[in-house]
Scaffold this motif. Structure first.
Motif, PDB file in Angstrom:
ATOM      1  N   UNK A   1       0.851  -1.190   0.000  1.00 28.00           N
ATOM      2  CA  UNK A   1       0.000   0.000   0.000  1.00 28.00           C
ATOM      3  C   UNK A   1       0.890   1.245   0.000  1.00 28.00           C
ATOM      4  N   UNK A   2       0.247   2.392  -0.218  1.00 33.27           N
ATOM      5  CA  UNK A   2       0.981   3.663  -0.128  1.00 33.27           C
ATOM      6  C   UNK A   2       1.376   3.870   1.336  1.00 33.27           C
ATOM      7  N   UNK A   3       2.647   4.174   1.585  1.00 34.93           N
ATOM      8  CA  UNK A   3       3.145   4.255   2.962  1.00 34.93           C
ATOM      9  C   UNK A   3       2.570   5.463   3.704  1.00 34.93           C
ATOM     10  N   UNK A   4       2.593   6.633   3.096  1.00 35.72           N
ATOM     11  CA  UNK A   4       2.089   7.854   3.745  1.00 35.72           C
ATOM     12  C   UNK A   4       1.119   8.584   2.806  1.00 35.72           C
ATOM     13  N   UNK A   5      -0.101   8.084   2.676  1.00 34.86           N
ATOM     14  CA  UNK A   5      -1.027   8.690   1.703  1.00 34.86           C
ATOM     15  C   UNK A   5      -1.274  10.178   1.959  1.00 34.86           C
TER      16      UNK A   5
ATOM     17  N   UNK B   1       8.288   6.576  -4.201  1.00 34.69           N
ATOM     18  CA  UNK B   1       7.749   7.541  -3.234  1.00 34.69           C
ATOM     19  C   UNK B   1       6.431   7.030  -2.663  1.00 34.69           C
ATOM     20  N   UNK B   2       5.591   6.466  -3.527  1.00 32.84           N
ATOM     21  CA  UNK B   2       4.329   5.914  -3.018  1.00 32.84           C
ATOM     22  C   UNK B   2       4.608   4.817  -1.989  1.00 32.84           C
ATOM     23  N   UNK B   3       5.592   3.976  -2.281  1.00 31.44           N
ATOM     24  CA  UNK B   3       5.795   2.811  -1.420  1.00 31.44           C
ATOM     25  C   UNK B   3       6.698   3.089  -0.226  1.00 31.44           C
ATOM     26  N   UNK B   4       7.604   4.081  -0.345  1.00 33.62           N
ATOM     27  CA  UNK B   4       8.566   4.294   0.750  1.00 33.62           C
ATOM     28  C   UNK B   4       8.800   5.766   1.105  1.00 33.62           C
TER      29      UNK B   4
ATOM     30  N   UNK C   1      13.369  -0.012  -5.639  1.00 38.27           N
ATOM     31  CA  UNK C   1      12.234  -0.164  -4.718  1.00 38.27           C
ATOM     32  C   UNK C   1      12.493  -1.313  -3.742  1.00 38.27           C
ATOM     33  N   UNK C   2      13.067  -2.410  -4.258  1.00 38.39           N
ATOM     34  CA  UNK C   2      13.410  -3.526  -3.368  1.00 38.39           C
ATOM     35  C   UNK C   2      14.349  -3.035  -2.268  1.00 38.39           C
ATOM     36  N   UNK C   3      15.323  -2.233  -2.670  1.00 38.99           N
ATOM     37  CA  UNK C   3      16.304  -1.719  -1.713  1.00 38.99           C
ATOM     38  C   UNK C   3      15.618  -0.858  -0.652  1.00 38.99           C
ATOM     39  N   UNK C   4      14.749   0.049  -1.117  1.00 37.81           N
ATOM     40  CA  UNK C   4      14.081   0.976  -0.186  1.00 37.81           C
ATOM     41  C   UNK C   4      13.125   0.244   0.749  1.00 37.81           C
ATOM     42  N   UNK C   5      12.397  -0.727   0.200  1.00 41.69           N
ATOM     43  CA  UNK C   5      11.451  -1.478   1.038  1.00 41.69           C
ATOM     44  C   UNK C   5      12.226  -2.196   2.143  1.00 41.69           C
ATOM     45  N   UNK C   6      13.402  -2.624   1.794  1.00 40.76           N
ATOM     46  CA  UNK C   6      14.253  -3.340   2.750  1.00 40.76           C
ATOM     47  C   UNK C   6      14.751  -2.426   3.885  1.00 40.76           C
TER      48      UNK C   6
ATOM     49  N   UNK D   1      12.869   0.001   5.276  1.00 36.16           N
ATOM     50  CA  UNK D   1      11.655   0.702   5.698  1.00 36.16           C
ATOM     51  C   UNK D   1      11.738   1.231   7.130  1.00 36.16           C
ATOM     52  N   UNK D   2      12.367   0.461   8.026  1.00 45.09           N
ATOM     53  CA  UNK D   2      12.437   0.871   9.432  1.00 45.09           C
ATOM     54  C   UNK D   2      13.148   2.220   9.560  1.00 45.09           C
ATOM     55  N   UNK D   3      14.296   2.387   8.913  1.00 46.47           N
ATOM     56  CA  UNK D   3      14.992   3.681   9.019  1.00 46.47           C
ATOM     57  C   UNK D   3      14.173   4.800   8.390  1.00 46.47           C
ATOM     58  N   UNK D   4      13.396   4.456   7.359  1.00 43.39           N
ATOM     59  CA  UNK D   4      12.580   5.495   6.716  1.00 43.39           C
ATOM     60  C   UNK D   4      11.450   5.938   7.651  1.00 43.39           C
ATOM     61  N   UNK D   5      10.772   4.976   8.263  1.00 43.01           N
ATOM     62  CA  UNK D   5       9.665   5.364   9.144  1.00 43.01           C
ATOM     63  C   UNK D   5      10.185   6.098  10.382  1.00 43.01           C
ATOM     64  N   UNK D   6      11.351   5.694  10.878  1.00 39.57           N
ATOM     65  CA  UNK D   6      11.963   6.437  11.995  1.00 39.57           C
ATOM     66  C   UNK D   6      12.239   7.879  11.579  1.00 39.57           C
ATOM     67  N   UNK D   7      12.764   8.023  10.367  1.00 47.54           N
ATOM     68  CA  UNK D   7      13.077   9.356   9.863  1.00 47.54           C
ATOM     69  C   UNK D   7      11.794  10.176   9.714  1.00 47.54           C
TER      70      UNK D   7
END
Lengths: 464, 198
Positions: A50-54, A152-155, B179-184, B186-192
């Motif tokens: 899904x979109x991470x931050x819609x 951007x949509x995903x991450x 995208x595979x790299x970024x999804x991997x 994800x924790x640092x991204x959400x923390x940021x």
């Protein structure tokens, strides 16, 4: 360390740096439209995510929309389907969607600033190269491809090597009838369409300080036409006044807090750029293009450069002139034109319509000219009506269309026919850009207006 | 979207010695209405390849059977203009895996790398040598050696190195995407993101 405005904003958004690779950059706000997003959403679907931050993505329909009868069904089946898919994707992922007919609908780079989505110090991306527009507010804004839209949509991140930094300084004052569009076309004519490739450009100096926010948007918008990733201008009181009290700007204490930060967003004195370029404001005259890329521009009263003035590439140069059916050494003044297009994310704002109206007031549209006047948004359209500009336009024999990208890229029915000449306030004079075989002459709204009432290329300074 | 891995490519070339080829030429806007990535190869250089009545333009290189292969060689400042990734898709879908030029526009270069087309930037002189040799012998092959970052004309024993960052090189060699790299991570991204309110 002394740092630039660009460094301050960029560095504060780096999530991580990959050794011998790009940087992972966090994106504050993401704008999407119907053309470059569907395959990205399809990618999400295929990955089952899904979109991470819609709430950080905003959707508007603009590239493909008709500019007449927007209340009726869209006739082109493929366009209608793209619009439907954008609406479905937005609804499915909980993204704010301003579709066709919505009162806030308009060109993505016009509505972003209008509703305060665009803010100083933010990182903003969109699957559209003219995203550079938003740099006028001291944001880092740039265009991305569809794979990156999916990122951007995903991450909420993109992976980009940090660009080099260039500063373009223009001091002095602008002469009569010289607009921000002329300033930008002048810079591009000096630097060429590849002159700033690999760079992010900061505009500085009196000319930009004295420019309206609309004007700064026009200049930043055209940064991509010299190859730059984007353009940026330090926010000042003019910026803060423009965005204050808009729908998405912070209010109350949050506003004060944001202001404290935004006021720090400027290049330190003695900060070092990879490249510095300066021009004099008084050297710039109303500009016009004569070829098939935005770098092929000149002062409107000049002559098309002869090939001995061109460093190299004479084959490509003559291919361009052949396409336009122009000769080297010719003057453009007096050349017949067929269409005038006022609009686009470059020059579709209220100030552009005010400029256009200044020239046509008390004059009549030339009989040989078809004019398409397309506001950048419904908000611009309302201002045109409220300020009495619509009456002026109609008295002179012009009609106003409904908002959208329109003839800038001619995805909808607003296509300039083969072989016809259009004076356009948009951003690209590429072969066939405004319709297969069309010939585009880029210029300011004043030059466009002068052409619209005389039926030929006319120096607007003669009409004041 | 996944693409085939890229390691070594040896192929004849299609020459297009025009400068500032923009993405509107590579694929005109009216062909951007699809909602899936399908059929873009057919519209590569559509308006240079066909007349408005869809009859082929005989003098355009893609209609000349002498020139074919998986490498497109273009003039300086290739891919300027619009950010449309459809341009890179159409290059890939037509069958090109590599574009050689003496200069690329930024967004087009990034899009190519994201879809599995290798942009190879060579010196102006080497580009001219390549063009000359293709015109002398349309079946001459160019060798692209990604692991060693070399572009060469084996028949003439001429070569030049090209730049690509290690991360993107590894992606191309393995067919990975960002995208595979970024999804991997994800924790640092959400923390940021938590430290960066809207």
């Amino acid at each position: 360390m002394k740092t630039t405005l660009f460094d301050k904003v960029w560095d504060s958004h780096v999530v991580s740096k990959i050794t011998n690779g790009p940087e992972v950059l966090f994106i504050d706000r993401h704008l999407i439209h119907e053309v470059t997003s569907p395959v990205a959403f399809l990618g999400l679907k295929n990955r089952g995510i899904k979109v991470l931050y819609p709430e950080r993505t905003f959707a508007t329909a603009d590239h493909n929309t008709p500019t007449i009868n927007q209340h009726l069904p869209v006739l082109d089946a493929l366009s209608a389907n793209q619009l439907k898919v954008l609406e479905e994707n937005s609804n499915e992922h909980g993204i704010l969607y301003w579709g066709l007919g919505h009162e806030k609908n308009g060109i993505v780079h016009v509505v972003g600033p209008e509703y305060g989505i665009t803010q100083p110090g933010a990182t903003i991306v969109c699957g559209d190269s003219h995203t550079s527009t938003h740099g006028a507010f001291g944001a880092i804004a740039f265009g991305i491809g569809t794979s990156e839209v999916e990122m951007v949509l995903s991450t909420q991140c993109v992976m980009q090597p940090k660009p080099k930094k260039m500063r373009i300084t223009i001091n002095g004052t602008l002469s009569k009838a010289v607009t921000p569009k002329d300033v930008a076309l002048y810079i591009i004519s000096k630097l060429s369409t590849a002159g700033a490739t690999g760079y992010f450009v900061e505009y500085s100096g009196e000319v930009f300080l004295n420019m309206s926010m609309e004007g700064r948007m026009t200049v930043c918008n055209l940064s991509i036409e010299m190859g730059a990733r984007g353009g940026i201008i330090a926010p000042d009181n003019k910026t803060f006044e423009y965005i204050k009290d808009r729908e998405f700007t912070p209010k109350g204490d949050k506003w004060e807090k944001a202001m404290n930060y935004w006021k720090t967003l400027k290049t330190d004195s003695n900060a070092v750029f990879d490249k510095e370029i300066s021009f004099e404001g008084s050297d710039i005259t109303p500009m016009i293009t004569y070829g098939t890329n935005p770098g092929m521009g000149m002062g409107i009263s000049n002559e098309i450069p002869k090939v001995e003035d061109q460093k190299s590439a004479s084959k490509s140069y003559f291919k361009s002139l052949d396409y336009m059916n122009y000769d080297e050494g010719e003057s453009m003044i007096g050349k017949k034109i067929d269409f005038v297009f006022l609009g686009s994310c470059t020059n579709g704002r209220i100030e552009d319509f005010r400029d256009f109206a200044k020239i046509i007031k008390g004059r009549k549209k030339a009989d040989n000219v078809t004019a398409w006047l397309v506001p950048g948004s419904h908000k611009v359209e309302k201002a045109i009506k409220a300020e009495g500009i619509l009456d002026t336009l109609e008295d002179s024999g012009f009609q106003l269309r409904e908002p959208g990208c329109s003839a800038c890229l001619a995805m909808n029915d607003d296509k300039i026919p083969k072989g016809k000449y259009a004076v356009s306030t948009s951003n690209r004079n590429f072969e066939g850009r405004q319709g297969p075989g069309s010939r585009t002459i880029l210029a300011s709204p004043l030059v466009a207006a002068a052409a619209a009432v005389t039926g030929m290329i006319t120096d607007p300074r003669t009409l004041f | 979207m996944a693409y085939d891995k890229f390691r070594i490519l040896k192929s004849s070339c299609v020459p297009l010695p025009i400068e500032n080829i923009d993405t509107d030429q590579i694929i005109p806007a009216r062909f951007l209405k699809a909602i899936e990535r399908k059929g873009f190869g057919d519209n590569l250089f559509r308006d240079w390849k066909y007349n408005l009545d869809n009859t082929p333009k005989k003098d355009f290189v893609l209609n000349n059977p002498l020139y074919k292969g998986e490498i497109l060689v273009g003039g300086k400042n290739f891919g300027s203009g619009s950010s449309r990734e459809h341009a890179a898709w159409s290059v890939y879908d037509y069958g090109f895996r590599c574009v050689i030029s003496s200069f690329f526009a930024d967004i087009f270069r990034a899009n190519c790398l994201n879809v599995g087309v290798l942009p190879v930037q060579v010196s102006e002189d080497f580009l001219n040598v390549i063009f000359e040799n293709i015109y002398n012998n349309p079946s001459i092959e160019i060798l692209i050696d990604l692991p060693n970052q070399l572009v060469s004309i084996p028949e003439l024993k001429l070569s030049e190195s090209f730049d690509i960052n290690d991360y993107k090189k590894n992606n191309m060699l393995n067919g990975y995407d960002d995208i595979d790299y970024l999804i991997n991570m994800k924790k640092s991204i959400t923390d940021f993101a938590n430290t960066t309110p809207l």
